[in-house]
Write an enzyme that holds these catalytic residues in place. Structure first.
Site, mmCIF file in Angstrom:
data_model
loop_
_atom_site.group_PDB
_atom_site.id
_atom_site.type_symbol
_atom_site.label_atom_id
_atom_site.label_comp_id
_atom_site.label_asym_id
_atom_site.label_seq_id
_atom_site.Cartn_x
_atom_site.Cartn_y
_atom_site.Cartn_z
ATOM 1 N N ARG A 165 0.735 -1.384 0.092
ATOM 2 C CA ARG A 165 -0.049 0.021 0.098
ATOM 3 C C ARG A 165 0.798 1.375 -0.022
ATOM 4 O O ARG A 165 0.447 2.344 0.549
ATOM 5 C CB ARG A 165 -0.951 0.116 1.228
ATOM 6 C CG ARG A 165 -1.897 -1.014 1.122
ATOM 7 C CD ARG A 165 -2.969 -0.921 -0.051
ATOM 8 N NE ARG A 165 -3.949 -2.111 0.042
ATOM 9 C CZ ARG A 165 -4.005 -3.320 -0.305
ATOM 10 N NH1 ARG A 165 -2.899 -3.551 -0.693
ATOM 11 N NH2 ARG A 165 -5.007 -3.946 -0.085
ATOM 12 N N SER A 239 -10.737 -0.679 2.907
ATOM 13 C CA SER A 239 -9.839 -0.866 4.236
ATOM 14 C C SER A 239 -9.439 0.722 4.691
ATOM 15 O O SER A 239 -8.898 1.314 3.745
ATOM 16 C CB SER A 239 -8.589 -1.615 4.125
ATOM 17 O OG SER A 239 -9.009 -2.839 3.673
ATOM 18 N N GLU A 335 -4.743 3.880 5.764
ATOM 19 C CA GLU A 335 -4.639 3.713 4.405
ATOM 20 C C GLU A 335 -5.045 4.664 3.549
ATOM 21 O O GLU A 335 -4.618 5.182 2.743
ATOM 22 C CB GLU A 335 -5.240 2.376 4.014
ATOM 23 C CG GLU A 335 -4.762 1.761 2.691
ATOM 24 C CD GLU A 335 -5.677 1.136 2.111
ATOM 25 O OE1 GLU A 335 -6.701 1.368 1.169
ATOM 26 O OE2 GLU A 335 -5.543 -0.119 2.090
HETATM 27 P P1 FAD Z 1 -8.853 8.655 -5.221
HETATM 28 O O1 FAD Z 1 -9.510 8.210 -4.068
HETATM 29 O O2 FAD Z 1 -9.457 9.708 -6.267
HETATM 30 O O3 FAD Z 1 -7.256 9.022 -4.950
HETATM 31 C C1 FAD Z 1 -6.583 8.270 -4.102
HETATM 32 C C2 FAD Z 1 -5.032 9.277 -3.910
HETATM 33 O O4 FAD Z 1 -4.579 9.217 -5.194
HETATM 34 C C3 FAD Z 1 -5.237 10.617 -3.700
HETATM 35 O O5 FAD Z 1 -4.281 10.973 -2.832
HETATM 36 C C4 FAD Z 1 -5.406 11.488 -4.944
HETATM 37 O O6 FAD Z 1 -4.891 12.814 -4.534
HETATM 38 C C5 FAD Z 1 -4.340 10.486 -5.496
HETATM 39 N N1 FAD Z 1 -4.575 10.511 -7.058
HETATM 40 C C6 FAD Z 1 -5.519 10.135 -7.680
HETATM 41 N N2 FAD Z 1 -5.529 10.019 -9.052
HETATM 42 C C7 FAD Z 1 -4.282 10.529 -9.239
HETATM 43 C C8 FAD Z 1 -3.487 11.117 -10.361
HETATM 44 N N3 FAD Z 1 -3.880 10.618 -11.623
HETATM 45 N N4 FAD Z 1 -2.388 11.355 -10.395
HETATM 46 C C9 FAD Z 1 -1.793 11.731 -9.223
HETATM 47 N N5 FAD Z 1 -2.638 11.243 -7.877
HETATM 48 C C10 FAD Z 1 -3.582 10.916 -7.812
HETATM 49 N N6 FAD Z 1 -7.495 -0.665 -2.635
HETATM 50 C C11 FAD Z 1 -6.939 -1.752 -2.578
HETATM 51 O O7 FAD Z 1 -5.434 -1.529 -2.846
HETATM 52 N N7 FAD Z 1 -7.205 -3.062 -2.627
HETATM 53 C C12 FAD Z 1 -8.403 -3.288 -2.506
HETATM 54 O O8 FAD Z 1 -9.085 -4.599 -2.452
HETATM 55 C C13 FAD Z 1 -9.308 -2.076 -2.417
HETATM 56 N N8 FAD Z 1 -10.883 -2.482 -1.927
HETATM 57 C C14 FAD Z 1 -11.503 -1.396 -2.043
HETATM 58 C C15 FAD Z 1 -13.008 -1.735 -1.781
HETATM 59 C C16 FAD Z 1 -13.689 -0.758 -1.707
HETATM 60 C C17 FAD Z 1 -15.272 -0.900 -1.231
HETATM 61 C C18 FAD Z 1 -13.472 0.733 -1.824
HETATM 62 C C19 FAD Z 1 -14.290 1.549 -1.700
HETATM 63 C C20 FAD Z 1 -12.104 0.936 -2.070
HETATM 64 C C21 FAD Z 1 -11.118 -0.018 -2.076
HETATM 65 N N9 FAD Z 1 -9.577 0.030 -2.261
HETATM 66 C C22 FAD Z 1 -9.062 -1.056 -2.364
HETATM 67 C C23 FAD Z 1 -9.194 1.579 -2.235
HETATM 68 C C24 FAD Z 1 -9.310 2.068 -3.794
HETATM 69 O O9 FAD Z 1 -10.267 1.420 -4.494
HETATM 70 C C25 FAD Z 1 -7.840 2.108 -4.370
HETATM 71 O O10 FAD Z 1 -6.907 2.873 -3.622
HETATM 72 C C26 FAD Z 1 -8.147 3.029 -5.787
HETATM 73 O O11 FAD Z 1 -6.812 2.856 -6.410
HETATM 74 C C27 FAD Z 1 -8.346 4.274 -5.422
HETATM 75 O O12 FAD Z 1 -8.597 5.108 -6.847
HETATM 76 P P2 FAD Z 1 -9.305 6.331 -7.027
HETATM 77 O O13 FAD Z 1 -9.145 6.546 -8.714
HETATM 78 O O14 FAD Z 1 -10.687 6.311 -6.743
HETATM 79 O O15 FAD Z 1 -8.325 7.137 -6.284
HETATM 80 N N1 EPU Z 2 -10.933 -10.315 10.196
HETATM 81 C C1 EPU Z 2 -11.675 -10.499 11.111
HETATM 82 N N2 EPU Z 2 -12.566 -9.495 11.346
HETATM 83 C C2 EPU Z 2 -13.023 -8.692 10.417
HETATM 84 C C3 EPU Z 2 -12.281 -8.569 9.341
HETATM 85 C C4 EPU Z 2 -11.250 -9.425 9.190
HETATM 86 O O1 EPU Z 2 -11.491 -11.290 12.082
HETATM 87 O O2 EPU Z 2 -14.132 -8.038 10.606
HETATM 88 C C5 EPU Z 2 -9.965 -11.379 9.695
HETATM 89 C C6 EPU Z 2 -10.276 -12.721 9.246
HETATM 90 O O3 EPU Z 2 -9.475 -13.862 9.885
HETATM 91 C C7 EPU Z 2 -10.098 -12.687 7.956
HETATM 92 C C8 EPU Z 2 -8.527 -11.876 7.828
HETATM 93 O O4 EPU Z 2 -8.974 -11.050 9.173
HETATM 94 O O5 EPU Z 2 -9.667 -13.990 7.553
HETATM 95 C C9 EPU Z 2 -8.300 -11.300 6.687
HETATM 96 O O6 EPU Z 2 -9.760 -10.545 6.032
HETATM 97 P P1 EPU Z 2 -9.903 -10.211 4.583
HETATM 98 O O7 EPU Z 2 -9.621 -11.580 3.954
HETATM 99 O O8 EPU Z 2 -11.320 -9.666 4.469
HETATM 100 O O9 EPU Z 2 -8.778 -9.214 4.134
HETATM 101 P P2 EPU Z 2 -8.356 -7.882 5.132
HETATM 102 O O10 EPU Z 2 -6.947 -8.383 5.516
HETATM 103 O O11 EPU Z 2 -9.344 -7.271 5.953
HETATM 104 C C10 EPU Z 2 -6.996 -7.031 2.976
HETATM 105 C C11 EPU Z 2 -7.011 -5.653 2.221
HETATM 106 C C12 EPU Z 2 -8.042 -5.663 1.216
HETATM 107 C C13 EPU Z 2 -8.154 -6.588 0.169
HETATM 108 C C14 EPU Z 2 -8.343 -8.078 1.171
HETATM 109 C C15 EPU Z 2 -8.131 -9.077 0.068
HETATM 110 C C16 EPU Z 2 -5.517 -4.253 3.711
HETATM 111 C C17 EPU Z 2 -5.508 -3.059 4.328
HETATM 112 N N3 EPU Z 2 -6.705 -4.716 3.005
HETATM 113 O O12 EPU Z 2 -8.127 -7.082 3.728
HETATM 114 O O13 EPU Z 2 -7.858 -4.207 0.754
HETATM 115 O O14 EPU Z 2 -9.126 -6.548 -0.605
HETATM 116 O O15 EPU Z 2 -7.101 -8.218 1.857
HETATM 117 O O16 EPU Z 2 -6.967 -9.433 -0.525
HETATM 118 O O17 EPU Z 2 -4.558 -5.066 3.200
HETATM 119 C C18 EPU Z 2 -8.169 -2.016 0.436
HETATM 120 O O18 EPU Z 2 -6.939 -1.692 0.658
HETATM 121 O O19 EPU Z 2 -9.421 -0.997 0.471
HETATM 122 C C19 EPU Z 2 -8.855 -3.380 0.613
HETATM 123 C C20 EPU Z 2 -10.190 -3.516 0.761
#
Ligand code: FAD
Ligand code: EPU
Length: 339
Positions: A165, A239, A335
């Site tokens: 991240r 997250s 994050e």
């Molecule tokens: P924004 O929110 O618009 O911007 C994020 C940051 O990047 C800000 O600081 C912004 O200023 C900067 N930025 C954006 N675009 C540019 C650009 N073109 N040039 C320079 N700076 C820029 N993330 C994960 O890694 N894994 C996941 O599994 C994951 N699951 C998610 C699930 C949900 C339901 C949600 C809501 C979010 C999740 N995220 C996850 C977080 C998010 O989706 C990612 O971080 C994604 O890359 C953000 O993209 P965005 O275009 O919305 O960025």
């Molecule tokens: N868990 C709990 N309680 C909860 C949630 C999770 O006990 O409420 C424990 C469980 O044991 C579970 C483990 O945590 O097995 C891992 O949970 P999960 O698989 O949902 O993944 P996570 O670690 O919570 C991370 C990333 C996600 C990504 C998933 C799948 C981070 C900060 N988050 O979540 O990314 O989608 O793994 O790879 O690394 C994001 O970055 O926004 C994001 C959603």
């Protein structure tokens, strides 16, 4: 056209209603340069906030500057060699649409990253990751515009300093660059990654007999949809915290007091803790106060049930950090990008 006093409510997945003093989209580098020359805007890059899909941002106050939404479009295959195809995408393309484009064209590598919200331009910002794959595994290079030097700079994999991240854009070069396009290196032959436990289970449940990138993508979509709230229905940014990394010794000592603590061994000998577990144990899962809450199915996700203020979500996150610290002695790091 630059808009004044523009609500960002529909431009961030938390649905926070803050006002940007100035707001504009741009769909080319020329348009971006034009906006930066505009007399309305001082040439102070700290007054510029770049926005993609707004899915990893928490606005805690009105933005006293210019918000620039990157809408640079285009997806093209620019090169290929024996093993790989190189796909260049504009920063304003939707990430999941790019994943689907690759799957449709039989290009492997992104399928585990299906359904991550947001746009291409933000994908390198925090080296997006999910289900055992990170962006760095498919990243080839990017072009970014330097806001004060007013020139395009090219970055390769090494230049980006990707970590969990993390990238140089999130900290070292924070606020200095606008990412304009990203080139990805996709495999012609798939190397399926089903190591992340839940994927295998879901593929079995789906009755998949022959593995394919499409099946993996669908499995990931199913798992994500079952536990992560849809921002269209409940405001959130995924997250809110990172999973913390601690030493093996600290893990052993925690395990002594908390036998069920969830941690994963890392290659460097440290252990990554599941922050969701720590937060749940502190009693926050399903917590709600007014419109602010901690999601009932995933404690790592903070939510806005309607009209929460960004500052309220931020203070809930501080309370959670404090209680995890006092219970486990572990410091959670946010994050989400706080503005
Ligand atoms: P924004 O929110 O618009 O911007 C994020 C940051 O990047 C800000 O600081 C912004 O200023 C900067 N930025 C954006 N675009 C540019 C650009 N073109 N040039 C320079 N700076 C820029 N993330 C994960 O890694 N894994 C996941 O599994 C994951 N699951 C998610 C699930 C949900 C339901 C949600 C809501 C979010 C999740 N995220 C996850 C977080 C998010 O989706 C990612 O971080 C994604 O890359 C953000 O993209 P965005 O275009 O919305 O960025
Ligand atoms: N868990 C709990 N309680 C909860 C949630 C999770 O006990 O409420 C424990 C469980 O044991 C579970 C483990 O945590 O097995 C891992 O949970 P999960 O698989 O949902 O993944 P996570 O670690 O919570 C991370 C990333 C996600 C990504 C998933 C799948 C981070 C900060 N988050 O979540 O990314 O989608 O793994 O790879 O690394 C994001 O970055 O926004 C994001 C959603």
């Amino acid at each position: 056209m630059v808009k004044e006093n523009f609500s960002l409510k529909h431009y961030n997945s938390f649905g926070i209603d803050v006002i940007a003093k100035y707001f504009s989209t741009f769909n080319s580098i020329n348009e971006l340069e034009g906006l930066l020359e505009s007399k309305l805007i001082t040439h102070n890059p700290s007054l510029i906030t770049v926005l993609g899909g707004g899915s990893n941002i928490l606005f805690t106050k009105d933005v006293d500057g210019l918000v620039l939404k990157n809408d640079i479009k285009g997806i093209e295959q620019i090169n290929e060699d024996e093993n790989y195809v190189y796909v260049k995408a504009g920063a304003g393309e939707n990430w999941h649409q790019l994943v689907l484009y690759c799957i449709d064209n039989n290009l492997a590598g992104m399928e585990n990253l299906s359904l991550i919200p947001g746009n291409v331009g933000a994908s390198p910002m925090q080296n997006i990751g999910a289900y055992g794959v990170e962006l760095k595994n498919v990243f080839f290079g990017l072009e970014a515009y330097h806001l004060t030097e007013k020139k395009i700079v090219k970055f390769n994999l090494k230049d980006c300093g990707f970590g969990y991240r993390e990238s140089v854009f999130k900290k070292k070069y924070k606020g200095q660059f606008v990412i304009c396009n990203v080139t990805y290196r996709l495999n012609k032959t798939p190397h399926f990654n089903t190591n992340y436990g839940a994927i295998k289970q879901e593929l079995d449940a789906m009755g998949v007999k022959e593995l394919s990138i499409k099946a993996i993508s669908q499995a990931v979509i199913n798992i994500r949809s079952s536990k992560l709230p849809d921002p269209a229905l409940i405001g959130n940014a995924g997250s809110f915290f990172k999973n913390p990394e601690i030493s093996a010794a600290q893990f052993e000592s925690l395990k002594y007091s908390f036998v069920n603590i969830v941690g994963y061994a890392l290659d460097n000998g440290n252990v990554k803790l599941a922050a969701g577990w720590l937060i749940e144990q502190c009693g926050w899962k399903g917590y709600r106060k007014g419109d602010v809450g901690c999601h009932a199915k995933q404690a790592l996700v903070l939510v806005n049930y309607g009209n929460a203020k960004g500052s309220e979500i931020l203070s809930l996150s501080s309370e959670i950090i404090e209680s995890v610290k006092s219970t486990f002695g572990v410091e959670l790091e946010r994050e989400v990008n706080i503005i």
